[in-house]
Design a protein around this motif. Sequence first.
Motif, PDB file in Angstrom:
ATOM      1  N   GLY A 158      96.552  41.561  15.710  1.00  0.00           N
ATOM      2  CA  GLY A 158      97.103  42.853  16.099  1.00  0.00           C
ATOM      3  C   GLY A 158      98.229  42.769  17.105  1.00  0.00           C
ATOM      4  N   LEU A 159      98.567  41.561  17.551  1.00  0.00           N
ATOM      5  CA  LEU A 159      99.604  41.408  18.573  1.00  0.00           C
ATOM      6  C   LEU A 159     100.947  41.957  18.105  1.00  0.00           C
ATOM      7  CD1 LEU A 159     100.611  40.340  21.290  1.00  0.00           C
ATOM      8  CD2 LEU A 159     100.959  38.112  20.197  1.00  0.00           C
ATOM      9  N   GLU A 160     101.299  41.748  16.857  1.00  0.00           N
ATOM     10  CA  GLU A 160     102.596  42.204  16.365  1.00  0.00           C
ATOM     11  C   GLU A 160     102.730  43.716  16.500  1.00  0.00           C
ATOM     12  OE1 GLU A 160     106.293  42.510  15.202  1.00  0.00           O
ATOM     13  OE2 GLU A 160     105.276  40.623  15.661  1.00  0.00           O
ATOM     14  N   GLN A 161     101.653  44.461  16.196  1.00  0.00           N
ATOM     15  CA  GLN A 161     101.702  45.911  16.324  1.00  0.00           C
ATOM     16  C   GLN A 161     101.739  46.336  17.792  1.00  0.00           C
ATOM     17  OE1 GLN A 161      99.957  44.363  13.708  1.00  0.00           O
ATOM     18  NE2 GLN A 161     101.804  45.038  12.661  1.00  0.00           N
ATOM     19  N   VAL A 162     101.120  45.559  18.673  1.00  0.00           N
ATOM     20  CA  VAL A 162     101.204  45.812  20.112  1.00  0.00           C
ATOM     21  C   VAL A 162     102.651  45.687  20.583  1.00  0.00           C
ATOM     22  CG1 VAL A 162     100.671  44.806  22.374  1.00  0.00           C
ATOM     23  CG2 VAL A 162      98.841  45.198  20.721  1.00  0.00           C
ATOM     24  N   LEU A 163     103.319  44.643  20.154  1.00  0.00           N
ATOM     25  CA  LEU A 163     104.691  44.418  20.600  1.00  0.00           C
ATOM     26  C   LEU A 163     105.633  45.480  20.056  1.00  0.00           C
ATOM     27  CD1 LEU A 163     104.900  40.523  20.355  1.00  0.00           C
ATOM     28  CD2 LEU A 163     104.173  41.977  22.252  1.00  0.00           C
ATOM     29  N   GLU A 164     105.382  45.902  18.829  1.00  0.00           N
ATOM     30  CA  GLU A 164     106.207  46.967  18.263  1.00  0.00           C
ATOM     31  C   GLU A 164     105.993  48.265  19.033  1.00  0.00           C
ATOM     32  OE1 GLU A 164     106.785  50.055  14.765  1.00  0.00           O
ATOM     33  OE2 GLU A 164     104.857  49.171  15.207  1.00  0.00           O
ATOM     34  N   TYR A 165     104.763  48.536  19.408  1.00  0.00           N
ATOM     35  CA  TYR A 165     104.438  49.723  20.200  1.00  0.00           C
ATOM     36  C   TYR A 165     105.148  49.701  21.548  1.00  0.00           C
ATOM     37  CZ  TYR A 165     101.519  52.323  23.556  1.00  0.00           C
ATOM     38  OH  TYR A 165     101.065  53.119  24.570  1.00  0.00           O
ATOM     39  N   LEU A 166     105.070  48.587  22.234  1.00  0.00           N
ATOM     40  CA  LEU A 166     105.695  48.492  23.551  1.00  0.00           C
ATOM     41  C   LEU A 166     107.214  48.637  23.464  1.00  0.00           C
ATOM     42  CD1 LEU A 166     103.580  45.594  25.108  1.00  0.00           C
ATOM     43  CD2 LEU A 166     103.358  48.057  25.517  1.00  0.00           C
ATOM     44  N   ALA A 171     107.829  57.474  16.934  1.00  0.00           N
ATOM     45  CA  ALA A 171     108.200  58.437  17.962  1.00  0.00           C
ATOM     46  C   ALA A 171     106.979  59.063  18.632  1.00  0.00           C
ATOM     47  CB  ALA A 171     109.079  59.528  17.358  1.00  0.00           C
ATOM     48  N   ASP A 172     105.818  58.987  17.986  1.00  0.00           N
ATOM     49  CA  ASP A 172     104.593  59.578  18.530  1.00  0.00           C
ATOM     50  C   ASP A 172     103.805  58.622  19.419  1.00  0.00           C
ATOM     51  OD1 ASP A 172     104.954  61.968  17.001  1.00  0.00           O
ATOM     52  OD2 ASP A 172     104.094  60.969  15.253  1.00  0.00           O
ATOM     53  N   TYR A 173     104.196  57.361  19.453  1.00  0.00           N
ATOM     54  CA  TYR A 173     103.381  56.346  20.110  1.00  0.00           C
ATOM     55  C   TYR A 173     102.970  56.730  21.535  1.00  0.00           C
ATOM     56  CZ  TYR A 173     104.278  52.824  16.475  1.00  0.00           C
ATOM     57  OH  TYR A 173     104.328  52.118  15.304  1.00  0.00           O
ATOM     58  N   SER A 174     103.886  57.278  22.312  1.00  0.00           N
ATOM     59  CA  SER A 174     103.586  57.532  23.718  1.00  0.00           C
ATOM     60  C   SER A 174     102.459  58.536  23.895  1.00  0.00           C
ATOM     61  CB  SER A 174     104.842  58.016  24.446  1.00  0.00           C
ATOM     62  OG  SER A 174     105.375  59.162  23.802  1.00  0.00           O
ATOM     63  N   LEU A 175     102.345  59.501  22.979  1.00  0.00           N
ATOM     64  CA  LEU A 175     101.290  60.514  23.080  1.00  0.00           C
ATOM     65  C   LEU A 175      99.982  60.089  22.420  1.00  0.00           C
ATOM     66  CD1 LEU A 175     103.105  63.939  22.530  1.00  0.00           C
ATOM     67  CD2 LEU A 175     102.413  62.856  24.671  1.00  0.00           C
ATOM     68  N   LEU A 176      99.995  58.997  21.682  1.00  0.00           N
ATOM     69  CA  LEU A 176      98.760  58.524  21.057  1.00  0.00           C
ATOM     70  C   LEU A 176      97.969  57.760  22.115  1.00  0.00           C
ATOM     71  CD1 LEU A 176      97.188  58.513  18.409  1.00  0.00           C
ATOM     72  CD2 LEU A 176      98.108  56.249  17.985  1.00  0.00           C
ATOM     73  N   GLU A 205      96.997  51.277  27.563  1.00  0.00           N
ATOM     74  CA  GLU A 205      95.650  50.771  27.271  1.00  0.00           C
ATOM     75  C   GLU A 205      95.100  51.223  25.923  1.00  0.00           C
ATOM     76  OE1 GLU A 205      91.049  51.083  28.961  1.00  0.00           O
ATOM     77  OE2 GLU A 205      92.678  52.049  30.056  1.00  0.00           O
ATOM     78  N   THR A 206      95.129  52.518  25.656  1.00  0.00           N
ATOM     79  CA  THR A 206      94.445  53.059  24.474  1.00  0.00           C
ATOM     80  C   THR A 206      94.990  52.467  23.183  1.00  0.00           C
ATOM     81  OG1 THR A 206      93.960  55.122  25.635  1.00  0.00           O
ATOM     82  CG2 THR A 206      93.896  55.176  23.223  1.00  0.00           C
ATOM     83  N   TYR A 207      96.313  52.438  23.054  1.00  0.00           N
ATOM     84  CA  TYR A 207      96.897  51.943  21.812  1.00  0.00           C
ATOM     85  C   TYR A 207      96.617  50.456  21.644  1.00  0.00           C
ATOM     86  CZ  TYR A 207     100.160  51.779  17.885  1.00  0.00           C
ATOM     87  OH  TYR A 207     100.712  51.644  16.637  1.00  0.00           O
ATOM     88  N   LEU A 208      96.700  49.695  22.733  1.00  0.00           N
ATOM     89  CA  LEU A 208      96.453  48.255  22.642  1.00  0.00           C
ATOM     90  C   LEU A 208      95.029  47.977  22.184  1.00  0.00           C
ATOM     91  CD1 LEU A 208      99.186  48.114  24.042  1.00  0.00           C
ATOM     92  CD2 LEU A 208      98.253  46.374  25.584  1.00  0.00           C
ATOM     93  N   LEU A 209      94.072  48.683  22.740  1.00  0.00           N
ATOM     94  CA  LEU A 209      92.681  48.483  22.328  1.00  0.00           C
ATOM     95  C   LEU A 209      92.474  48.886  20.874  1.00  0.00           C
ATOM     96  CD1 LEU A 209      90.745  49.694  25.488  1.00  0.00           C
ATOM     97  CD2 LEU A 209      90.745  47.389  24.541  1.00  0.00           C
ATOM     98  N   ASN A 210      93.104  49.969  20.452  1.00  0.00           N
ATOM     99  CA  ASN A 210      92.926  50.444  19.083  1.00  0.00           C
ATOM    100  C   ASN A 210      93.363  49.399  18.067  1.00  0.00           C
ATOM    101  OD1 ASN A 210      94.210  51.938  16.567  1.00  0.00           O
ATOM    102  ND2 ASN A 210      92.638  53.275  17.386  1.00  0.00           N
TER     103      ASN A 210
END
Length: 463
Positions: free
Chosen positions: A67-75, A20-25, A143-148
């Motif tokens: 890290g792609l799997e975590q990117v897709l989960e984030y999106l 639930a915090d992803y958007s603000l990270l 951008e930020t989360y994907l790079l992280n």
Amino acid sequence: MVTFPNRDGIDKEQLTLCAADYSLLTDLYQLTMAACYTGEGVEQRRASFELFVRRLPENFGYLIAMGLEQVLEYLTNFRFSSAQIEALQKTGIFAHVRENFWTLLAQGCFTGDVWAVPEGTAIFANEPLLRVEAPLWQAQLVETYLLNTINYQTLIATKAARLRDVAGESATLLEFGTRRAFSPQGALWAARAALAGGLNATSNVLAALQLGEQPSGTMAHALVMAMSAMTGSEEQAFTAFHRHFPGAPLLIDTYDTIAAAKQLAAKIKAGEMELSGVRLDSGDLVSLSKQVRSLLPHVSILASGDLDEWEIAKLQAAGAEIDGYGLGTRLVTGAPVNGVYKLVEIDNIPVMKQSTSKVSYPGRKQIFRSWVGGQVQTDTLALADESHVSGSSLLQLVVQNGERLQPPASLQEIRGRTGVSVASLPLETRRLDAPVGVEVGISPRLGELILKTKKETTETQRT
């Protein structure tokens, strides 16, 4: 315990993270840029951003994409709640933005496309690990989360792949890095990337269970010292531990490594103990491992203690009798992967950055890889719509209109792909010192676009 009120819907008690915090990270400027786009009425223009690495870390001949799997989960979970929007409004930073920006956040989610190389694929400098094609405000905000996640997991997966390549397929490699990782979240990602990069197991219990793996570990000096103090001998400490965990590996360098090995050899010979392995965590690992092998010829020897691929190579060259390695600090830390995320096209207009030493190539791109005899020969960076370039295309469409197109790959599948990918690289690219990367060429069409975009950008800046 002193607690603080949970005002604005933001948890003030713990700096922990949930979906639930992803958007603000994100970095503040992602939000201010999105607000600017909205105020100017261009937020829905189609934009393409590519994530790539300009230069590999020193003495790295390749990187393993991870890290792609975590990117897709984030999106998939990218949303702004009313409480988060209210918290942003109360900062006062956005006092002059238009009201439709808040409406956009409240109603928005990720609706774009993502192209990416599969996790476990070897890539080189200036090759996009992924491309995001989406409305400008969305492509900017993520951008930020994907790079992280991509930068960190790619670093760990690459180091794990190098460790496996040096140690060999028969060696047992365990990830012990949780206590040295940069955060609890980082520890979970490090464990995942290490396993996907080629390690056998992790000592991180949560990571292992979440990944459907079996956690693995030995014991600490504390148990030996505590039980020895209370029972009167190290031998009794080993006996006590084996009473509850029969056959488990034992840490034998708390006091006198060779004396401990002799005690264990006597117990094995007398039929009082079955022992699967011992761990050496200090001292001259070459000399100690040889002596322990002579005393415990059928027992696996695991070494640990600030090891990395260079140390393992030295141990092997010196003839150390070691069957496996525990990897911690130097696996989960080190020189970063400096991935960047750059705009390459907006409204079908190719764009490029021309800053000194920070040039980016314009246009949406594809990587074409050519093999000879099962070995990677060359890569060609070309425009995404080129079809005449020889080789296999690496970037695959994984998200379309915000929807995933395929289920997650298993950890075993990614680990296997990593092994195959590394094995396909030339030996000069895989070596630890002064590696030579695979040649990455540029297609004629991309070369022409680079020159054209440079010229048009220069002319525009002059007017």
